[in-house]
Structures are given as structure tokens and as C-alpha cells.
Design a protein around this motif. Structure first.
Motif, PDB file in Angstrom:
ATOM      1  N   GLY A  50       4.518   0.605  -2.207  1.00  0.00           N
ATOM      2  CA  GLY A  50       5.293  -0.629  -2.140  1.00  0.00           C
ATOM      3  C   GLY A  50       6.090  -0.738  -0.859  1.00  0.00           C
ATOM      4  N   THR A  51       6.664   0.379  -0.410  1.00  0.00           N
ATOM      5  CA  THR A  51       7.437   0.390   0.833  1.00  0.00           C
ATOM      6  C   THR A  51       6.567   0.006   2.025  1.00  0.00           C
ATOM      7  N   LEU A  52       5.387   0.611   2.123  1.00  0.00           N
ATOM      8  CA  LEU A  52       4.480   0.331   3.236  1.00  0.00           C
ATOM      9  C   LEU A  52       4.041  -1.128   3.238  1.00  0.00           C
ATOM     10  N   LEU A  53       3.784  -1.675   2.053  1.00  0.00           N
ATOM     11  CA  LEU A  53       3.372  -3.083   1.971  1.00  0.00           C
ATOM     12  C   LEU A  53       4.509  -4.021   2.365  1.00  0.00           C
ATOM     13  N   LEU A  54       5.725  -3.693   1.951  1.00  0.00           N
ATOM     14  CA  LEU A  54       6.866  -4.552   2.262  1.00  0.00           C
ATOM     15  C   LEU A  54       7.288  -4.452   3.722  1.00  0.00           C
ATOM     16  N   MET A  55       6.889  -3.383   4.396  1.00  0.00           N
ATOM     17  CA  MET A  55       7.200  -3.246   5.821  1.00  0.00           C
ATOM     18  C   MET A  55       6.300  -4.121   6.689  1.00  0.00           C
ATOM     19  N   LEU A  56       5.186  -4.570   6.144  1.00  0.00           N
ATOM     20  CA  LEU A  56       4.255  -5.381   6.917  1.00  0.00           C
ATOM     21  C   LEU A  56       4.907  -6.701   7.341  1.00  0.00           C
ATOM     22  N   LEU A  99       5.040 -11.416  -4.110  1.00  0.00           N
ATOM     23  CA  LEU A  99       3.975 -10.984  -5.022  1.00  0.00           C
ATOM     24  C   LEU A  99       3.864  -9.461  -5.065  1.00  0.00           C
ATOM     25  N   VAL A 100       4.115  -8.810  -3.940  1.00  0.00           N
ATOM     26  CA  VAL A 100       4.158  -7.345  -3.933  1.00  0.00           C
ATOM     27  C   VAL A 100       5.283  -6.861  -4.847  1.00  0.00           C
ATOM     28  N   ILE A 101       6.442  -7.474  -4.713  1.00  0.00           N
ATOM     29  CA  ILE A 101       7.584  -7.120  -5.561  1.00  0.00           C
ATOM     30  C   ILE A 101       7.256  -7.363  -7.036  1.00  0.00           C
ATOM     31  N   LEU A 102       6.608  -8.484  -7.331  1.00  0.00           N
ATOM     32  CA  LEU A 102       6.245  -8.812  -8.711  1.00  0.00           C
ATOM     33  C   LEU A 102       5.268  -7.781  -9.275  1.00  0.00           C
ATOM     34  N   ALA A 103       4.295  -7.362  -8.461  1.00  0.00           N
ATOM     35  CA  ALA A 103       3.333  -6.351  -8.912  1.00  0.00           C
ATOM     36  C   ALA A 103       4.029  -5.021  -9.179  1.00  0.00           C
ATOM     37  N   LEU A 104       4.951  -4.641  -8.309  1.00  0.00           N
ATOM     38  CA  LEU A 104       5.707  -3.399  -8.505  1.00  0.00           C
ATOM     39  C   LEU A 104       6.541  -3.466  -9.784  1.00  0.00           C
TER      40      LEU A 104
END
Length: 463
Positions: free
Chosen positions: A41-47, A90-95
Motif C-alpha cells: 500500500g505504501t509503494l502504491l500511494l507513493m506513486l 481506490l488504493v486506500i479503499l482496497a486496503l
């Protein structure tokens, strides 16, 4: 799908001799699974695509957000709507969804969908992830968890979508309905109401019974525990036939909601609730009591709470929801066992009895151990963050730390004032709160071989 193994209903510790796979304990595997989820999740949110500005989000801020979402907490360093793009949201929602259900539950669901055999090792991991009492019947329980989640989140999304569509338009209303339904059911507390005002949570809807009641029901159903669901499916409303675990979880949850509602109403009648009608004061008091037990939404300003109301919120946040649920905290059953055991000792009873059943000494000892570890974590965190952030008052520190370790997400304004050390410690507390304080401690201690050596006894004075 293969049939359940024989011995359904037998406690897992009675059916299996070991609790390790290739030198790694199941507790550690579950803890590492959540850690891996946080890192991804961290790596995806850093994008850059995850932020509205198109710039990469700093590592530590992305780490805190990913941990908060994966551990269904809701403490944030950025307003979710104003900082994160649709992709980031959406990343946050999936997490939130994976973290709320437990990643092993999601893996088991995929195995069922693709008709893949779930072996004994995976069943033991699933037992750890769901806090189930038994290893038998786990696949059936998992199916009920998933189907129940779809039903509750789906119904909540429909009601909220209808309400939000009238305010934000059809497309955004549907999206907001789904997002907030998942966030509420998973007791996460993330919201997109920054579109109205950043960090405002549900304050805009403090006189809207449809939104607050819908969110309250979702929070309760997510936080009551999957084992209680299982009991309710099997025994309907015949409460006497519920397991002892379910009885304690339900009664304690209702008692805490009532206690929180009455005390917050009394303390804030002329405070944070001033200016509301009597009905709205009752509605917001009940919502605050429910949300404080790990959900993280607020419908009125928290920075101006009275000392009494702050203390009530800290207590509710520390206790949290029930085991095997989307909620965090010390857990309702742990708190109840401590109260019941203390009551038995005061009455000089040899055994601890409740609802016509006797609690085993191992249960009482575990409840005491979990509570001590939990309180030590919280106390040490207050000292460390207070030492490195001297501008924060004691009540603010207690509030923020209780919110983190209880995976609640409520903030009295202290989160935005923390330095990097404080932010990292809060992040660690959120992780500990989701994995479980005892489980987190066991990650570092369970390799030690138990000893059966009995030392000579000697009395000491207590009290």
C-alpha cells in the motif's frame, strides 16, 4: 470445494500438536502478512498517480496512510479527498477492505472462487486471522463472513448513495455511498467529506439521521464480530442458545454504547452539542459513542471536548470492538472478563461464572496479560511522544494514542502537530492495534521453550 476435515468443532489446540510451519509460527505469518499489505500500500500511494498534484507522496506520509488504511484506523496526515486522486482513494479503499476482513479471509475467498483446495496449514492461518475458537468449519464461516459483508456493505451503499446523490450528484453520490459504506463497516473512519471542508468528517451531517444511523448500523455490524454473526445465523434471535462468547460480546457492546451515549450527552449538553435540538443531541451522542469504539467518524468538533467526555472517549477507544471483527482495541470480551473476574474475587468466589458457565483460568490469565501489555504500550507511548513533542498536552496525547492503538481514527488535533518520531510511533501503534498487542509481543517471544519447572511458592501482600 473439498469437504471440511473431520473433527469439526474441536478446538484447534486439541487437534494439532504444533503451531509452526517451517520454523515460522502462525502468529508471525499473520503479522508479516499485514506488514506486507502495508508495504504494498505504501509503494502504491507513493506513486505520482496516487496524488491529485501528480507529485510523489513522501515515504513516511504514504507509510502512515497505508498503515492507517490496512489497520482500519483512520488517522491521517492528509485529507483523503483533497490530497489523494481517485486512484489513490481506490488504493486506500482496497486496503481498508482487505485489512478489515483480514487478508487470510480474502485469500480463502479466492481459493473458494477458483476451487482450490485449502490445506490444514492455511486453515490454521485462517483461524489466527479470524480469531476463531475452532479450526473446523472455518471455510463455512469464511463464506458467511464474505456474504454478510457483501449484504451489509451493499445495503449501506444503497442508502448512502441515495442520500449523497442529492448533494453531490449521481456519479459522485454512488461512489461516496460505496466508499463510506465500506469504511464504516470495516470500522476504518476514512471519509471524502473534504469536498465540503477538509478534515470535517461527518460534521456536515450532524442533523441527518439517515446518514448517521446508517453509518452506526454498519459500524456495529462490522465491530460485533464474525463469530457472533455465525451464532445469529444458526440461532436467530434465541439469545439463550448463543455461545458464551457471543453473549458476552453482545451484552458488553450494548452496555458500552449506552454508557458512552449517556455520559457524552451529559458532558457535552452545553459543550460540543450546544445549539443542537434535543433530538440531534441524542442522535450525535449515540453516534459518538458507537464511533469511538474503533470507527473514527465524528459528527461534531472534538478539539473542544470537556475533560470528562475526553476520558470517556479514551476508555471507549481503548476497549474497542469484539474479537474476530473489523474492529480493533483491547476487545469487549477481554474487558468483560476482567470485570467479571474482579466481581468474583470481591465476592470471594472460588470460580468465575457468567451466564451459567465457568470461565477457565487460562482465559482470565490471557485477558490479564493482553490488558497489561496493551496498557504498557499505551503508557510508554505517552511518555515517548510527550518527551519528543512537549507542546502536546496530556489529554491530547492520551486521546491520540488511544485512537491509534485502538485503531479508531478520531483525532483531537494532535496528529497534525507530531514530529517524524511521533508519527512513526503512532504508525507502529496502529499496526500493533490491528495485529493485537499480545500477538505482537508473541512475535518476539514465542520461540522461547516453555518450562514445566515449578518453583517454591511464597506469599506476598496484595492491595
Amino acid at each position: 470445494m473439498n469437504a471440511e476435515p473431520e473433527g469439526k468443532g474441536i478446538p484447534a489446540k486439541a487437534k494439532t500438536a504444533g503451531k509452526k510451519v517451517k520454523g515460522i509460527s502462525y502468529t508471525r505469518i499473520v503479522a508479516l502478512g499485514y506488514f506486507a499489505l502495508v508495504i504494498v500500500g505504501t509503494l502504491l500511494l507513493m506513486l505520482p498517480v496516487s496524488s491529485k498534484s501528480g507529485l510523489a507522496t513522501p515515504f513516511f506520509d504514504a507509510l502512515t496512510t497505508a498503515t492507517s488504511a490496512s489497520c482500519v484506523t483512520g488517522l491521517i496526515v492528509y485529507d483523503t479527498f483533497t490530497h489523494w486522486s481517485i486512484f489513490g482513494q481506490l488504493v486506500i479503499l482496497a486496503l481498508i477492505q482487505i485489512g478489515g476482513l483480514g487478508y487470510m479471509t480474502v485469500i480463502a475467498l479466492l481459493s473458494v472462487i477458483f476451487r482450490r483446495r485449502i490445506n490444514v496449514r492455511e486453515r490454521r492461518l485462517l483461524k489466527e486471522s479470524t480469531n476463531s475458537l475452532y479450526i473446523g468449519g472455518l471455510i463455512a464461516l469464511t463464506k458467511r463472513i464474505i456474504s454478510g459483508t457483501v449484504i451489509f456493505e451493499g445495503l449501506g451503499a444503497v442508502v448512502l448513495s441515495v442520500r449523497f446523490s442529492g448533494i453531490f450528484g449521481l456519479k459522485r453520490g454512488i461512489y461516496y455511498g460505496i466508499f463510506h459504506s465500506v469504511s464504516a463497516f470495516c470500522n476504518a473512519g476514512f471519509d471524502l467529506m473534504g469536498i465540503i471542508e477538509p478534515y470535517s468528517s461527518m460534521t456536515y451531517f450532524n442533523s441527518d439521521p439517515v446518514v448517521l444511523i446508517t453509518l452506526s448500523i454498519l459500524i456495529i455490524m462490522g465491530g460485533i464480530g464474525f463469530m457472533v454473526w455465525d451464532d445469529a445465523v444458526k440461532n436467530k434471535l434465541r439469545f439463550r442458545k448463543y455461545s458464551l462468547h457471543s453473549k458476552i460480546a453482545v451484552v458488553t457492546s450494548l452496555a458500552l454504547i449506552l454508557f458512552g451515549s449517556v455520559t457524552i450527552f451529559g458532558f457535552e449538553y452545553n459543550g460540543a452539542l450546544a445549539g443542537m435540538s434535543a433530538g440531534d443531541k441524542i442522535l450525535n451522542s449515540v453516534f459518538a459513542s458507537i464511533s469511538a469504539r474503533t470507527a473514527g467518524f465524528n459528527s461534531f468538533e472534538l478539539s473542544s471536548l470537556t475533560p470528562g467526555s475526553t476520558l470517556v472517549n479514551v476508555l471507549l477507544m481503548l476497549i474497542g470492538g469484539s474479537p474476530g471483527s473489523t474492529a480493533g482495541g483491547l476487545k469487549t470480551t477481554t474487558f468483560a472478563v476482567l470485570i467479571i473476574a474482579a466481581r468474583a474475587n470481591i465476592r470471594n468466589r472460588k470460580h468465575v461464572n457468567v451466564f451459567g458457565r465457568r470461565l477457565e483460568n487460562d482465559i482470565i490469565r490471557k485477558a490479564l496479560t493482553v490488558s497489561v501489555i496493551y496498557m504498557l504500550f499505551a503508557f510508554a507511548s505517552v511518555l515517548l511522544i510527550g518527551f519528543t513533542n512537549p507542546s502536546l498536552s496530556l489529554d491530547t496525547l492520551a486521546f491520540e494514542i488511544s485512537s491509534a492503538i485502538g485503531t479508531v481514527g478520531l483525532s483531537a488535533g494532535g496528529m497534525s502537530r507530531l514530529n517524524l518520531f511521533g508519527q512513526l510511533l503512532i504508525t507502529l501503534l496502529m499496526y500493533c492495534g490491528r495485529v493485537g498487542s499480545m500477538s505482537f509481543a508473541m512475535v518476539f517471544t514465542e520461540d522461547k521453550a516453555p518450562t514445566d519447572v515449578m518453583m517454591p511458592s511464597e506469599k506476598i501482600v496484595i492491595g
